[in-house]
Design a protein around this motif. Structure first.
Motif, mmCIF file in Angstrom:
data_model
loop_
_atom_site.group_PDB
_atom_site.id
_atom_site.type_symbol
_atom_site.label_atom_id
_atom_site.label_comp_id
_atom_site.label_asym_id
_atom_site.label_seq_id
_atom_site.Cartn_x
_atom_site.Cartn_y
_atom_site.Cartn_z
ATOM 1 N N UNK A 16 0.799 -1.222 0.000
ATOM 2 C CA UNK A 16 0.000 0.000 0.000
ATOM 3 C C UNK A 16 0.830 1.269 0.000
ATOM 4 N N UNK A 17 2.137 1.123 0.148
ATOM 5 C CA UNK A 17 2.978 2.324 0.262
ATOM 6 C C UNK A 17 3.498 2.746 -1.109
ATOM 7 N N UNK A 18 3.702 4.050 -1.239
ATOM 8 C CA UNK A 18 4.240 4.565 -2.492
ATOM 9 C C UNK A 18 5.776 4.448 -2.494
ATOM 10 N N UNK A 19 6.376 4.729 -1.318
ATOM 11 C CA UNK A 19 7.839 4.755 -1.246
ATOM 12 C C UNK A 19 8.381 3.824 -0.172
ATOM 13 N N UNK A 20 9.605 3.440 -0.375
ATOM 14 C CA UNK A 20 10.399 2.776 0.659
ATOM 15 C C UNK A 20 11.212 3.889 1.324
ATOM 16 N N UNK A 56 5.928 9.398 2.754
ATOM 17 C CA UNK A 56 5.634 8.400 1.719
ATOM 18 C C UNK A 56 5.760 9.032 0.332
ATOM 19 N N UNK A 57 5.347 10.290 0.251
ATOM 20 C CA UNK A 57 5.415 10.993 -1.031
ATOM 21 C C UNK A 57 6.861 11.341 -1.395
ATOM 22 N N UNK A 58 7.634 11.757 -0.381
ATOM 23 C CA UNK A 58 8.992 12.257 -0.658
ATOM 24 C C UNK A 58 10.075 11.171 -0.536
ATOM 25 N N UNK A 59 9.740 10.041 0.107
ATOM 26 C CA UNK A 59 10.731 8.966 0.258
ATOM 27 C C UNK A 59 11.781 9.248 1.323
ATOM 28 N N UNK A 60 11.478 10.191 2.246
ATOM 29 C CA UNK A 60 12.451 10.543 3.295
ATOM 30 C C UNK A 60 11.735 10.610 4.640
ATOM 31 N N UNK A 61 12.421 10.200 5.731
ATOM 32 C CA UNK A 61 11.752 10.272 7.033
ATOM 33 C C UNK A 61 11.647 11.702 7.553
ATOM 34 N N UNK A 80 15.403 7.337 15.992
ATOM 35 C CA UNK A 80 14.492 6.318 15.461
ATOM 36 C C UNK A 80 13.053 6.769 15.696
ATOM 37 N N UNK A 81 12.324 6.951 14.604
ATOM 38 C CA UNK A 81 10.917 7.323 14.688
ATOM 39 C C UNK A 81 10.023 6.109 14.481
ATOM 40 N N UNK A 82 8.769 6.381 14.134
ATOM 41 C CA UNK A 82 7.786 5.287 14.049
ATOM 42 C C UNK A 82 7.699 4.713 12.622
ATOM 43 N N UNK A 83 7.159 5.528 11.731
ATOM 44 C CA UNK A 83 6.906 5.065 10.363
ATOM 45 C C UNK A 83 6.646 6.285 9.495
ATOM 46 N N UNK A 84 6.832 6.160 8.194
ATOM 47 C CA UNK A 84 6.538 7.307 7.327
ATOM 48 C C UNK A 84 5.058 7.674 7.397
ATOM 49 N N UNK A 85 4.793 8.961 7.295
ATOM 50 C CA UNK A 85 3.414 9.439 7.153
ATOM 51 C C UNK A 85 3.183 9.782 5.686
ATOM 52 N N UNK A 125 9.727 0.996 7.294
ATOM 53 C CA UNK A 125 10.074 1.806 6.115
ATOM 54 C C UNK A 125 8.877 2.082 5.201
ATOM 55 N N UNK A 126 7.725 1.458 5.520
ATOM 56 C CA UNK A 126 6.545 1.667 4.678
ATOM 57 C C UNK A 126 5.430 2.309 5.490
ATOM 58 N N UNK A 127 4.691 3.197 4.844
ATOM 59 C CA UNK A 127 3.617 3.913 5.539
ATOM 60 C C UNK A 127 2.437 2.982 5.856
#
Ligand code: URA
Length: 259
Positions: A94-98, A121-126, A112-117, A162-164
């Motif tokens: 379901x994610x757009x980016x890794x 997900x759009x930009x591919x960066x945490x 260390x955070x949780x997960x991409x939002x 690494x996936x939203x």
């Protein structure tokens, strides 16, 4: 007269049952249980003998597979590649980016955070959305940053996942468990001096417990590294009053880096 007698007799019978402890009527029709035949158990149908265990479709252990794959990565780039090749986490579909990392791998501090939002997900960066912008301002306040040219003041950033997750829901325990071997390898390969865990999810993953309100600001050790749990910047956006405590934690981090 006849019906009167029945009425009072019925009342007396009912009262007597209530005294005995009867609380519910369980059937409309009376049943004389002394007349019931004791039923013989029905004979068991002949069963086919249990077949010997056969090699069923191979059972998949996503955690063991992740552990094996992670152990093969000798550097961060390879780790990113093996994670992208991992097919057992449904979030990937379901994610757009890794989303792997940002900042400088040689930094002394790894966050260390949780997960991409959605933005990540759009930009591919945490940490590039609103919470990420707050994180940058917090780091700047103690002269640190992901793009700082002095490695002693730089940070390296990743997430547990690494996936939203859909609709930014909190990752569940199975997702955390299957991606933990990769996170552990990530921490070993980046080899920072200190770890900062942002919010409950990385605490759950790396310390096995949650309760950030009690744990924040208390240095502990994770994978042999001094570790500071802190409030997640998204929590600070929702609860600005907690920024005072986050500021105290930043000062503590700064003192430890300088000391
Ligand atoms: N929240 C996180 O925990 N990580 C991100 O990358 C963005 C928001």
């Amino acid at each position: 007269m006849e019906s009167d007698r029945t009425y009072w007799a019925d009342c007396a019978a009912l009262e007597w049952q209530v005294e005995l402890g009867v609380t519910d009527a369980i059937g409309d029709d009376p049943l004389d249980r002394y007349q019931l035949e004791t039923k013989k158990p029905a004979p068991k149908p002949a069963t086919a003998p249990t077949p010997p265990p056969t090699l069923m479709a191979e059972e998949v252990d996503p955690v063991a597979i992740a552990r094996t794959m992670a152990s093969k990565a000798g550097d961060l780039q390879t780790l990113a590649s093996v994670m992208q090749a991992y097919e057992h986490c449904e979030l990937k579909k379901g994610a757009r980016s890794f989303v792997f990392c940002d900042g400088q791998p040689e930094a002394r501090v790894m966050i260390v955070g949780e997960a991409p939002g959605r933005d990540e997900d759009r930009m591919g960066k945490p940490f590039v959305g609103r919470a990420g912008q707050l994180l940058d301002r917090m780091l700047e306040a103690i002269n640190m940053g992901r793009a700082h040219d002095d490695p002693a003041r730089a940070v390296y950033i990743t997430n547990v996942l690494p996936w939203r997750p859909p609709s930014n829901r909190t990752p569940d325990k199975a997702e955390i468990a299957m991606l933990l071997p990769f996170l552990e390898r990530h921490i070993a390969l980046a080899d920072s001096n200190l770890l900062i865990l942002m919010g409950n999810t990385p605490c759950q993953a790396l310390m096995g417990r949650t309760g950030i309100t009690r744990m924040r600001g208390q240095w502990t050790e994770v994978l042999g590294k001094p570790t500071l749990p802190m409030f997640h910047p998204a929590y600070l956006l929702r609860n600005p009053i907690a920024k005072r405590k986050a500021w105290a934690d930043l000062l503590d981090l700064n003192a430890r880096l300088r000391g």
